[in-house]
Design a protein around this motif. Structure first.
Motif, PDB file in Angstrom:
ATOM      1  N   VAL A 196       0.859  -1.183   0.000  1.00 63.08           N
ATOM      2  CA  VAL A 196       0.000   0.000   0.000  1.00 63.08           C
ATOM      3  C   VAL A 196       0.894   1.231   0.000  1.00 63.08           C
ATOM      4  N   ILE A 197       0.579   2.189  -0.879  1.00 66.36           N
ATOM      5  CA  ILE A 197       1.347   3.436  -0.954  1.00 66.36           C
ATOM      6  C   ILE A 197       0.394   4.618  -0.941  1.00 66.36           C
ATOM      7  N   VAL A 198       0.703   5.601  -0.116  1.00 63.55           N
ATOM      8  CA  VAL A 198      -0.018   6.871  -0.113  1.00 63.55           C
ATOM      9  C   VAL A 198       0.944   7.924  -0.644  1.00 63.55           C
ATOM     10  N   SER A 199       0.595   8.545  -1.771  1.00 69.04           N
ATOM     11  CA  SER A 199       1.481   9.527  -2.395  1.00 69.04           C
ATOM     12  C   SER A 199       0.849  10.904  -2.389  1.00 69.04           C
ATOM     13  N   GLY A 200       1.695  11.912  -2.206  1.00 73.28           N
ATOM     14  CA  GLY A 200       1.215  13.288  -2.191  1.00 73.28           C
ATOM     15  C   GLY A 200       1.817  14.117  -3.307  1.00 73.28           C
ATOM     16  N   GLY A 201       1.071  15.134  -3.722  1.00 74.77           N
ATOM     17  CA  GLY A 201       1.523  16.014  -4.792  1.00 74.77           C
ATOM     18  C   GLY A 201       1.703  17.445  -4.321  1.00 74.77           C
ATOM     19  N   ARG A 202       1.932  18.321  -5.277  1.00 74.15           N
ATOM     20  CA  ARG A 202       2.209  19.728  -4.988  1.00 74.15           C
ATOM     21  C   ARG A 202       1.026  20.427  -4.334  1.00 74.15           C
ATOM     22  N   ALA A 203      -0.182  19.898  -4.530  1.00 74.63           N
ATOM     23  CA  ALA A 203      -1.372  20.534  -3.969  1.00 74.63           C
ATOM     24  C   ALA A 203      -1.367  20.546  -2.442  1.00 74.63           C
ATOM     25  N   LEU A 204      -0.490  19.756  -1.824  1.00 72.59           N
ATOM     26  CA  LEU A 204      -0.430  19.757  -0.362  1.00 72.59           C
ATOM     27  C   LEU A 204       0.122  21.078   0.179  1.00 72.59           C
ATOM     28  N   GLY A 205       0.899  21.781  -0.631  1.00 70.53           N
ATOM     29  CA  GLY A 205       1.252  23.157  -0.306  1.00 70.53           C
ATOM     30  C   GLY A 205       2.521  23.389   0.481  1.00 70.53           C
ATOM     31  N   SER A 206       2.958  22.444   1.293  1.00 69.76           N
ATOM     32  CA  SER A 206       4.180  22.639   2.083  1.00 69.76           C
ATOM     33  C   SER A 206       4.658  21.294   2.615  1.00 69.76           C
ATOM     34  N   ALA A 207       5.913  21.275   3.073  1.00 70.16           N
ATOM     35  CA  ALA A 207       6.457  20.057   3.657  1.00 70.16           C
ATOM     36  C   ALA A 207       5.706  19.684   4.934  1.00 70.16           C
ATOM     37  N   GLU A 208       5.304  20.703   5.690  1.00 68.38           N
ATOM     38  CA  GLU A 208       4.571  20.450   6.924  1.00 68.38           C
ATOM     39  C   GLU A 208       3.219  19.807   6.640  1.00 68.38           C
ATOM     40  N   LYS A 209       2.505  20.331   5.661  1.00 68.77           N
ATOM     41  CA  LYS A 209       1.202  19.769   5.291  1.00 68.77           C
ATOM     42  C   LYS A 209       1.367  18.371   4.696  1.00 68.77           C
ATOM     43  N   PHE A 210       2.447  18.178   3.936  1.00 72.99           N
ATOM     44  CA  PHE A 210       2.714  16.865   3.342  1.00 72.99           C
ATOM     45  C   PHE A 210       2.754  15.811   4.447  1.00 72.99           C
ATOM     46  N   GLN A 211       3.467  16.117   5.524  1.00 71.45           N
ATOM     47  CA  GLN A 211       3.589  15.168   6.625  1.00 71.45           C
ATOM     48  C   GLN A 211       2.304  15.063   7.447  1.00 71.45           C
ATOM     49  N   SER A 212       1.722  16.213   7.778  1.00 70.44           N
ATOM     50  CA  SER A 212       0.570  16.191   8.689  1.00 70.44           C
ATOM     51  C   SER A 212      -0.672  15.581   8.055  1.00 70.44           C
ATOM     52  N   VAL A 213      -0.812  15.684   6.730  1.00 69.46           N
ATOM     53  CA  VAL A 213      -1.983  15.134   6.050  1.00 69.46           C
ATOM     54  C   VAL A 213      -1.790  13.657   5.707  1.00 69.46           C
ATOM     55  N   LEU A 214      -0.608  13.311   5.185  1.00 68.42           N
ATOM     56  CA  LEU A 214      -0.402  11.947   4.696  1.00 68.42           C
ATOM     57  C   LEU A 214      -0.030  10.942   5.781  1.00 68.42           C
ATOM     58  N   THR A 215       0.735  11.392   6.776  1.00 69.59           N
ATOM     59  CA  THR A 215       1.232  10.450   7.784  1.00 69.59           C
ATOM     60  C   THR A 215       0.122   9.711   8.528  1.00 69.59           C
ATOM     61  N   PRO A 216      -0.936  10.398   9.000  1.00 67.01           N
ATOM     62  CA  PRO A 216      -1.992   9.651   9.708  1.00 67.01           C
ATOM     63  C   PRO A 216      -2.659   8.589   8.835  1.00 67.01           C
ATOM     64  N   LEU A 217      -2.871   8.893   7.553  1.00 61.65           N
ATOM     65  CA  LEU A 217      -3.494   7.915   6.651  1.00 61.65           C
ATOM     66  C   LEU A 217      -2.552   6.744   6.406  1.00 61.65           C
ATOM     67  N   ALA A 218      -1.274   7.043   6.179  1.00 62.71           N
ATOM     68  CA  ALA A 218      -0.298   5.973   5.958  1.00 62.71           C
ATOM     69  C   ALA A 218      -0.169   5.099   7.199  1.00 62.71           C
ATOM     70  N   ASP A 219      -0.220   5.721   8.370  1.00 61.82           N
ATOM     71  CA  ASP A 219      -0.128   4.942   9.606  1.00 61.82           C
ATOM     72  C   ASP A 219      -1.306   3.976   9.745  1.00 61.82           C
ATOM     73  N   LYS A 220      -2.496   4.441   9.418  1.00 63.55           N
ATOM     74  CA  LYS A 220      -3.684   3.594   9.527  1.00 63.55           C
ATOM     75  C   LYS A 220      -3.631   2.408   8.561  1.00 63.55           C
ATOM     76  N   LEU A 221      -3.046   2.617   7.396  1.00 62.10           N
ATOM     77  CA  LEU A 221      -3.032   1.587   6.359  1.00 62.10           C
ATOM     78  C   LEU A 221      -1.746   0.765   6.367  1.00 62.10           C
ATOM     79  N   GLY A 222      -0.791   1.127   7.223  1.00 59.92           N
ATOM     80  CA  GLY A 222       0.500   0.442   7.198  1.00 59.92           C
ATOM     81  C   GLY A 222       1.202   0.643   5.873  1.00 59.92           C
ATOM     82  N   ALA A 223       1.077   1.857   5.337  1.00 61.43           N
ATOM     83  CA  ALA A 223       1.518   2.143   3.975  1.00 61.43           C
ATOM     84  C   ALA A 223       2.865   2.850   3.923  1.00 61.43           C
ATOM     85  N   ALA A 224       3.516   2.726   2.768  1.00 61.25           N
ATOM     86  CA  ALA A 224       4.685   3.552   2.470  1.00 61.25           C
ATOM     87  C   ALA A 224       4.183   4.905   1.968  1.00 61.25           C
ATOM     88  N   ILE A 225       5.028   5.917   2.073  1.00 64.45           N
ATOM     89  CA  ILE A 225       4.684   7.246   1.579  1.00 64.45           C
ATOM     90  C   ILE A 225       5.512   7.550   0.337  1.00 64.45           C
TER      91      ILE A 225
END
Length: 311
Positions: A196-225
């Protein structure tokens, strides 16, 4: 015909790409031998002997092969190359480093990044960022091939009973030396091996948002980012997370693209995923053309809702 697969390993265990390469070798209609070149690599050789379909494992064990320097591994392959009709490498950074050296020394054309074996001398490979498939036929006596792992199922890592034959390790070529290795350590699955992979794009807006938005979802799914090239170029994520033609080629069971528009080079790296979920507020985003499930929504609202639903 006999094919030789160059195993990728860490001297203890095999890397997953080796199993996909064995499948490609079997499709060539040949007996399959595996070369394990390393130092104190008996465990890796024993693992290779258990792969279903492998007839023999060759173990070259010596100090010159400890760090898999391309010059030394290529010399080891060349020492036995004339006994084989096909020499196959995983299309990884390591395989792409060694294979051209072998092909050049044998004076044959390398067949790169194959995704299908049509016959023993005919192969398919993607071109133009995967928008076209070239069928390549080779009349060379020895065919040097790199294998895109996502194009072939992994061979079973248990069930085989091949013999392990030790061969002499080559001397150090003296053309390069190992200085050091910086390894990224993470509790997450390795990107190219993740289911399982959760990938983020430029629409996330910043490195901080990239982590804060994707990390919880990846954690729930046991996914790579993962990340799109645009996100990496913008500094939201490190280079080793980039998915795409100029990044890593992946084919997980589930790929969730968050705020990724779907540029051609990104699609080339993930379109073989079994199930693709796209979240984007732009209804015209190209990512929706390859998605199995598309959600036209604001990612900053949709992703937290998905995390909440997974509680």
């Amino acid at each position: 015909m006999t094919a030789l697969v160059i195993a990728e390993h860490d001297n203890q265990s095999l890397k997953g790409a080796t199993l996909n390469t064995v499948t490609a070798a079997l499709a060539c209609g040949a007996d399959v031998h595996v070369l394990v070149a390393g130092e104190n690599a008996q465990a890796a050789a024993d693992a290779a002997a258990k792969i279903t379909g492998v007839a023999k494992v060759l173990l070259a064990d010596g100090p010159s092969l400890k760090d898999a320097l391309a010059e030394n591994v290529a010399a080891q392959v060349l020492q036995i190359a004339n006994s084989y009709s096909h020499i196959l490498f995983p299309a990884t950074a390591s395989g792409k480093n060694v294979a051209p050296r072998v092909a050049a020394k044998l004076d044959v054309a390398q067949i790169s990044d194959i995704t299908k074996v049509v016959s023993g001398d005919t192969f398919e490979r993607p071109i133009y960022a995967g928008n076209a498939i070239a069928t390549v036929q080779s009349q060379d006596k020895v065919k040097v091939i790199t294998v895109r792992g996502t194009g072939f199922d992994a061979a079973a890592h248990e069930g085989g009973s091949a013999s392990v034959e030790k061969i002499d390790a080559v001397q150090d070529a003296g053309k390069s030396s190992f200085v050091g290795r910086e390894v990224t350590k993470s509790d997450r699955p390795e990107l190219t091996a993740a289911k399982v992979i959760v990938s983020g794009g430029r629409a996330l807006g910043s490195a901080e948002k990239f982590q804060s938005v994707l990390t919880p979802l990846a954690d729930k799914l046991g996914a790579a980012i993962g990340a799109s090239r645009a996100a990496v170029d913008a500094g939201y994520a490190p280079n080793d997370l980039q998915v795409g033609q100029t990044g890593k080629i992946v084919a997980p069971q589930l790929y969730i693209a968050v705020g990724i528009s779907g540029a051609i080079q990104h699609l080339a790296g993930m379109k073989d995923s079994k199930v693709i979920v796209a979240i984007n507020k732009d209804a015209e985003a190209p990512i929706f053309s390859v998605a199995d499930y598309g959600l036209e929504a604001d990612l900053f609202e949709a992703v937290p809702q998905m995390v909440q639903a997974l509680q």
